[in-house]
Design a protein around this motif. Structure first.
Motif, PDB file in Angstrom:
ATOM      1  N   VAL A  35     -45.752 -29.215  -8.357  1.00 17.94           N
ATOM      2  CA  VAL A  35     -44.458 -29.820  -8.045  1.00 17.94           C
ATOM      3  C   VAL A  35     -44.216 -29.706  -6.545  1.00 17.94           C
ATOM      4  CG1 VAL A  35     -41.961 -29.761  -8.430  1.00 17.94           C
ATOM      5  CG2 VAL A  35     -43.507 -29.228 -10.309  1.00 17.94           C
ATOM      6  N   ARG A  36     -44.398 -28.501  -5.999  1.00 22.32           N
ATOM      7  CA  ARG A  36     -44.161 -28.272  -4.578  1.00 22.32           C
ATOM      8  C   ARG A  36     -45.046 -29.143  -3.693  1.00 22.32           C
ATOM      9  NH1 ARG A  36     -45.212 -22.541  -3.980  1.00 22.32           N
ATOM     10  NH2 ARG A  36     -44.711 -22.320  -6.152  1.00 22.32           N
ATOM     11  N   ARG A  37     -46.315 -29.245  -4.048  1.00 26.55           N
ATOM     12  CA  ARG A  37     -47.270 -29.962  -3.197  1.00 26.55           C
ATOM     13  C   ARG A  37     -47.389 -31.449  -3.524  1.00 26.55           C
ATOM     14  NH1 ARG A  37     -52.089 -25.436  -3.111  1.00 26.55           N
ATOM     15  NH2 ARG A  37     -50.964 -23.937  -1.804  1.00 26.55           N
ATOM     16  N   GLY A  38     -46.773 -31.877  -4.618  1.00 26.63           N
ATOM     17  CA  GLY A  38     -46.862 -33.287  -5.004  1.00 26.63           C
ATOM     18  C   GLY A  38     -48.232 -33.652  -5.540  1.00 26.63           C
ATOM     19  N   HIS A  39     -48.842 -32.738  -6.254  1.00 26.38           N
ATOM     20  CA  HIS A  39     -50.170 -32.968  -6.833  1.00 26.38           C
ATOM     21  C   HIS A  39     -50.068 -33.219  -8.334  1.00 26.38           C
ATOM     22  CE1 HIS A  39     -52.173 -30.440  -3.424  1.00 26.38           C
ATOM     23  NE2 HIS A  39     -51.737 -31.601  -2.994  1.00 26.38           N
ATOM     24  N   GLY A  40     -51.190 -33.608  -8.931  1.00 22.79           N
ATOM     25  CA  GLY A  40     -51.252 -33.789 -10.382  1.00 22.79           C
ATOM     26  C   GLY A  40     -50.241 -34.810 -10.871  1.00 22.79           C
ATOM     27  N   ASP A  41     -49.551 -34.457 -11.943  1.00 24.24           N
ATOM     28  CA  ASP A  41     -48.568 -35.362 -12.539  1.00 24.24           C
ATOM     29  C   ASP A  41     -47.366 -35.622 -11.632  1.00 24.24           C
ATOM     30  OD1 ASP A  41     -50.098 -35.581 -14.847  1.00 24.24           O
ATOM     31  OD2 ASP A  41     -49.075 -33.920 -15.844  1.00 24.24           O
ATOM     32  N   PHE A  42     -47.240 -34.852 -10.555  1.00 21.19           N
ATOM     33  CA  PHE A  42     -46.087 -34.975  -9.665  1.00 21.19           C
ATOM     34  C   PHE A  42     -46.401 -35.755  -8.385  1.00 21.19           C
ATOM     35  CE2 PHE A  42     -45.898 -31.218 -12.264  1.00 21.19           C
ATOM     36  CZ  PHE A  42     -44.678 -31.381 -12.897  1.00 21.19           C
ATOM     37  N   LYS A  43     -47.598 -36.315  -8.339  1.00 17.82           N
ATOM     38  CA  LYS A  43     -48.010 -37.091  -7.172  1.00 17.82           C
ATOM     39  C   LYS A  43     -47.094 -38.308  -6.998  1.00 17.82           C
ATOM     40  CE  LYS A  43     -51.951 -39.127  -4.901  1.00 17.82           C
ATOM     41  NZ  LYS A  43     -53.379 -39.061  -4.758  1.00 17.82           N
ATOM     42  N   GLY A  44     -46.583 -38.469  -5.786  1.00 22.48           N
ATOM     43  CA  GLY A  44     -45.729 -39.609  -5.474  1.00 22.48           C
ATOM     44  C   GLY A  44     -44.258 -39.428  -5.823  1.00 22.48           C
ATOM     45  N   TRP A  45     -43.891 -38.291  -6.381  1.00 22.68           N
ATOM     46  CA  TRP A  45     -42.492 -38.058  -6.730  1.00 22.68           C
ATOM     47  C   TRP A  45     -41.655 -37.835  -5.473  1.00 22.68           C
ATOM     48  CZ3 TRP A  45     -41.120 -34.792 -11.591  1.00 22.68           C
ATOM     49  CH2 TRP A  45     -41.773 -35.305 -12.706  1.00 22.68           C
ATOM     50  N   THR A  46     -40.429 -38.338  -5.498  1.00 23.95           N
ATOM     51  CA  THR A  46     -39.487 -38.060  -4.419  1.00 23.95           C
ATOM     52  C   THR A  46     -38.911 -36.658  -4.620  1.00 23.95           C
ATOM     53  OG1 THR A  46     -37.572 -38.892  -5.644  1.00 23.95           O
ATOM     54  CG2 THR A  46     -38.818 -40.510  -4.301  1.00 23.95           C
TER      55      THR A  46
END
Length: 94
Positions: A35-46
């Motif tokens: 979540v913090r790094r914007g990796h995995g399933d959270f890639k591209g999240w604002t």
């Protein structure tokens, strides 16, 4: 490393609600570092989407689980113990 403590009924409630949340957001695997790094399933999240997801997740945890636990271990200790566990797993046992 962190985890949660609950009884079976609480855990079922947690799994049902967290599962619905994860499905709604398209999350298959949750790691806070992702979540913090914007990796995995959270890639591209604002940032706003991350905050909204984490806020909802935190409410589910608070509403359903008994308590949380956290443990810290030095990197070199982690490497040492993981290495010894992996060695034991790969060693044939008679």
């Amino acid at each position: 490393m962190a985890g949660f403590v609950s009884n079976a009924r609480q855990w079922r409630k947690y799994e049902k609600r967290a599962g619905a949340l994860f499905k709604r957001y398209g999350v298959k695997v949750f790691h806070a570092i992702d979540v913090r790094r914007g990796h995995g399933d959270f890639k591209g999240w604002t940032i706003d989407r991350k905050i909204q997801f984490l806020d909802e997740f935190q409410h589910i945890i608070n509403d359903t689980l008994e308590s949380g636990v956290v443990s810290f271990i030095r990197d070199e200790d982690y490497e040492y113990y993981c290495g010894s566990l992996l060695a034991k797993k790969s060693t044939p046992r008679f």
